[in-house]
Design a protein around this motif. Structure first.
Motif, PDB file in Angstrom:
ATOM      1  N   THR A  15      -3.005 -13.675   8.786  1.00  0.00           N
ATOM      2  CA  THR A  15      -4.376 -13.463   8.326  1.00  0.00           C
ATOM      3  C   THR A  15      -5.346 -14.353   9.086  1.00  0.00           C
ATOM      4  O   THR A  15      -6.442 -13.928   9.448  1.00  0.00           O
ATOM      5  N   SER A  16      -4.946 -15.577   9.358  1.00  0.00           N
ATOM      6  CA  SER A  16      -5.852 -16.505  10.047  1.00  0.00           C
ATOM      7  C   SER A  16      -6.213 -15.997  11.448  1.00  0.00           C
ATOM      8  O   SER A  16      -7.350 -16.165  11.896  1.00  0.00           O
ATOM      9  N   MET A  17      -5.280 -15.350  12.137  1.00  0.00           N
ATOM     10  CA  MET A  17      -5.572 -14.795  13.465  1.00  0.00           C
ATOM     11  C   MET A  17      -6.574 -13.645  13.349  1.00  0.00           C
ATOM     12  O   MET A  17      -7.482 -13.520  14.171  1.00  0.00           O
ATOM     13  N   ALA A  18      -6.432 -12.814  12.326  1.00  0.00           N
ATOM     14  CA  ALA A  18      -7.362 -11.699  12.115  1.00  0.00           C
ATOM     15  C   ALA A  18      -8.772 -12.221  11.865  1.00  0.00           C
ATOM     16  O   ALA A  18      -9.747 -11.716  12.427  1.00  0.00           O
ATOM     17  N   LEU A  19      -8.890 -13.237  11.045  1.00  0.00           N
ATOM     18  CA  LEU A  19     -10.200 -13.802  10.723  1.00  0.00           C
ATOM     19  C   LEU A  19     -10.824 -14.486  11.933  1.00  0.00           C
ATOM     20  O   LEU A  19     -12.028 -14.347  12.189  1.00  0.00           O
ATOM     21  N   LEU A  20     -10.027 -15.199  12.708  1.00  0.00           N
ATOM     22  CA  LEU A  20     -10.525 -15.844  13.920  1.00  0.00           C
ATOM     23  C   LEU A  20     -10.966 -14.802  14.946  1.00  0.00           C
ATOM     24  O   LEU A  20     -11.999 -14.957  15.601  1.00  0.00           O
ATOM     25  N   PHE A  21     -10.214 -13.722  15.070  1.00  0.00           N
ATOM     26  CA  PHE A  21     -10.552 -12.634  15.977  1.00  0.00           C
ATOM     27  C   PHE A  21     -11.897 -12.026  15.600  1.00  0.00           C
ATOM     28  O   PHE A  21     -12.768 -11.853  16.451  1.00  0.00           O
ATOM     29  N   GLU A  22     -12.071 -11.730  14.303  1.00  0.00           N
ATOM     30  CA  GLU A  22     -13.333 -11.135  13.851  1.00  0.00           C
ATOM     31  C   GLU A  22     -14.507 -12.070  14.146  1.00  0.00           C
ATOM     32  O   GLU A  22     -15.535 -11.645  14.679  1.00  0.00           O
ATOM     33  N   ARG A  23     -14.358 -13.325  13.825  1.00  0.00           N
ATOM     34  CA  ARG A  23     -15.438 -14.296  14.044  1.00  0.00           C
ATOM     35  C   ARG A  23     -15.761 -14.422  15.535  1.00  0.00           C
ATOM     36  O   ARG A  23     -16.931 -14.433  15.927  1.00  0.00           O
ATOM     37  N   SER A  24     -14.737 -14.487  16.372  1.00  0.00           N
ATOM     38  CA  SER A  24     -14.949 -14.607  17.815  1.00  0.00           C
ATOM     39  C   SER A  24     -15.671 -13.395  18.379  1.00  0.00           C
ATOM     40  O   SER A  24     -16.562 -13.521  19.221  1.00  0.00           O
ATOM     41  N   CYS A  25     -15.283 -12.216  17.910  1.00  0.00           N
ATOM     42  CA  CYS A  25     -15.947 -10.988  18.361  1.00  0.00           C
ATOM     43  C   CYS A  25     -17.411 -10.982  17.953  1.00  0.00           C
ATOM     44  O   CYS A  25     -18.293 -10.685  18.768  1.00  0.00           O
ATOM     45  N   ARG A  26     -17.679 -11.308  16.707  1.00  0.00           N
ATOM     46  CA  ARG A  26     -19.062 -11.297  16.222  1.00  0.00           C
ATOM     47  C   ARG A  26     -19.926 -12.308  16.962  1.00  0.00           C
ATOM     48  O   ARG A  26     -21.080 -12.040  17.280  1.00  0.00           O
ATOM     49  N   GLU A  27     -19.366 -13.487  17.245  1.00  0.00           N
ATOM     50  CA  GLU A  27     -20.113 -14.504  17.984  1.00  0.00           C
ATOM     51  C   GLU A  27     -20.431 -14.027  19.402  1.00  0.00           C
ATOM     52  O   GLU A  27     -21.424 -14.448  19.986  1.00  0.00           O
ATOM     53  N   ALA A  58     -15.266  -2.132  24.130  1.00  0.00           N
ATOM     54  CA  ALA A  58     -15.270  -3.582  24.321  1.00  0.00           C
ATOM     55  C   ALA A  58     -13.861  -4.146  24.524  1.00  0.00           C
ATOM     56  O   ALA A  58     -13.677  -5.363  24.481  1.00  0.00           O
ATOM     57  N   LEU A  59     -12.886  -3.290  24.781  1.00  0.00           N
ATOM     58  CA  LEU A  59     -11.492  -3.730  24.847  1.00  0.00           C
ATOM     59  C   LEU A  59     -11.271  -4.848  25.865  1.00  0.00           C
ATOM     60  O   LEU A  59     -10.627  -5.849  25.552  1.00  0.00           O
ATOM     61  N   GLU A  60     -11.792  -4.718  27.059  1.00  0.00           N
ATOM     62  CA  GLU A  60     -11.586  -5.759  28.077  1.00  0.00           C
ATOM     63  C   GLU A  60     -12.181  -7.092  27.635  1.00  0.00           C
ATOM     64  O   GLU A  60     -11.560  -8.146  27.796  1.00  0.00           O
ATOM     65  N   THR A  61     -13.365  -7.051  27.070  1.00  0.00           N
ATOM     66  CA  THR A  61     -14.017  -8.267  26.587  1.00  0.00           C
ATOM     67  C   THR A  61     -13.229  -8.881  25.446  1.00  0.00           C
ATOM     68  O   THR A  61     -13.034 -10.098  25.391  1.00  0.00           O
ATOM     69  N   VAL A  62     -12.762  -8.042  24.548  1.00  0.00           N
ATOM     70  CA  VAL A  62     -11.987  -8.499  23.388  1.00  0.00           C
ATOM     71  C   VAL A  62     -10.677  -9.148  23.848  1.00  0.00           C
ATOM     72  O   VAL A  62     -10.278 -10.195  23.332  1.00  0.00           O
ATOM     73  N   GLU A  63     -10.005  -8.545  24.822  1.00  0.00           N
ATOM     74  CA  GLU A  63      -8.766  -9.128  25.340  1.00  0.00           C
ATOM     75  C   GLU A  63      -9.033 -10.502  25.957  1.00  0.00           C
ATOM     76  O   GLU A  63      -8.247 -11.440  25.775  1.00  0.00           O
ATOM     77  N   SER A  64     -10.133 -10.626  26.658  1.00  0.00           N
ATOM     78  CA  SER A  64     -10.508 -11.902  27.256  1.00  0.00           C
ATOM     79  C   SER A  64     -10.818 -12.949  26.191  1.00  0.00           C
ATOM     80  O   SER A  64     -10.388 -14.101  26.285  1.00  0.00           O
ATOM     81  N   LEU A  65     -11.558 -12.542  25.160  1.00  0.00           N
ATOM     82  CA  LEU A  65     -11.867 -13.457  24.048  1.00  0.00           C
ATOM     83  C   LEU A  65     -10.593 -13.936  23.372  1.00  0.00           C
ATOM     84  O   LEU A  65     -10.454 -15.115  23.049  1.00  0.00           O
ATOM     85  N   ALA A  66      -9.673 -13.018  23.121  1.00  0.00           N
ATOM     86  CA  ALA A  66      -8.415 -13.373  22.463  1.00  0.00           C
ATOM     87  C   ALA A  66      -7.647 -14.393  23.297  1.00  0.00           C
ATOM     88  O   ALA A  66      -7.115 -15.372  22.762  1.00  0.00           O
ATOM     89  N   ALA A  67      -7.613 -14.182  24.598  1.00  0.00           N
ATOM     90  CA  ALA A  67      -6.918 -15.126  25.477  1.00  0.00           C
ATOM     91  C   ALA A  67      -7.613 -16.486  25.480  1.00  0.00           C
ATOM     92  O   ALA A  67      -6.950 -17.528  25.372  1.00  0.00           O
ATOM     93  N   ASP A  68      -8.935 -16.474  25.581  1.00  0.00           N
ATOM     94  CA  ASP A  68      -9.703 -17.727  25.625  1.00  0.00           C
ATOM     95  C   ASP A  68      -9.555 -18.542  24.344  1.00  0.00           C
ATOM     96  O   ASP A  68      -9.535 -19.769  24.392  1.00  0.00           O
ATOM     97  N   HIS A  69      -9.477 -17.845  23.207  1.00  0.00           N
ATOM     98  CA  HIS A  69      -9.392 -18.530  21.907  1.00  0.00           C
ATOM     99  C   HIS A  69      -7.960 -18.651  21.397  1.00  0.00           C
ATOM    100  O   HIS A  69      -7.739 -19.058  20.253  1.00  0.00           O
ATOM    101  N   ARG A  70      -6.995 -18.252  22.234  1.00  0.00           N
ATOM    102  CA  ARG A  70      -5.572 -18.318  21.874  1.00  0.00           C
ATOM    103  C   ARG A  70      -5.271 -17.575  20.582  1.00  0.00           C
ATOM    104  O   ARG A  70      -4.587 -18.077  19.692  1.00  0.00           O
ATOM    105  N   ILE A  71      -5.825 -16.379  20.493  1.00  0.00           N
ATOM    106  CA  ILE A  71      -5.612 -15.522  19.328  1.00  0.00           C
ATOM    107  C   ILE A  71      -4.444 -14.593  19.648  1.00  0.00           C
ATOM    108  O   ILE A  71      -4.469 -13.871  20.637  1.00  0.00           O
ATOM    109  N   ASP A  72      -3.430 -14.647  18.812  1.00  0.00           N
ATOM    110  CA  ASP A  72      -2.228 -13.836  19.018  1.00  0.00           C
ATOM    111  C   ASP A  72      -2.433 -12.440  18.421  1.00  0.00           C
ATOM    112  O   ASP A  72      -2.334 -12.253  17.210  1.00  0.00           O
ATOM    113  N   VAL A  73      -2.754 -11.486  19.279  1.00  0.00           N
ATOM    114  CA  VAL A  73      -2.933 -10.095  18.846  1.00  0.00           C
ATOM    115  C   VAL A  73      -1.576  -9.405  18.954  1.00  0.00           C
ATOM    116  O   VAL A  73      -0.977  -9.376  20.027  1.00  0.00           O
TER     117      VAL A  73
END
Length: 74
Positions: free
Chosen positions: A10-22, A50-65
């Motif tokens: 759950t914490s990864m999902a919440l971090l992902f959402e916050r990172s995307c919105r920011e 936004a898939l490419e941007t989202v993948e980059s954000l996940a990598a930058d924030h160490r979000i395990d998708v």
């Protein structure tokens, strides 16, 4: 067109959402569809454009998708 990112925690999902919105990407928490998993859990819906941007954000924030799914193909 919408995509759905799934996560192991759950914490990864919440971090992902916050990172995307920011980053200005419209993202929202959603339940994982039963077609994808029988266990309860959270996913995050976002525009597929936004898939490419989202993948980059996940990598930058160490979000395990765990996986990304195109909702139109489910």
């Amino acid at each position: 067109m919408s995509c759905l990112a799934t996560f192991k925690t759950t914490s990864m999902a919440l971090l992902f959402e916050r990172s995307c919105r920011e980053a200005g990407i419209g993202a929202r928490i959603a339940p994982v569809p039963r077609k994808l998993s029988s266990s309860c859990g959270l996913a995050c819906e976002f525009p597929c454009e936004a898939l490419e941007t989202v993948e980059s954000l996940a990598a930058d924030h160490r979000i395990d998708v765990a996986a990304v799914h195109d909702l139109e193909k489910l």
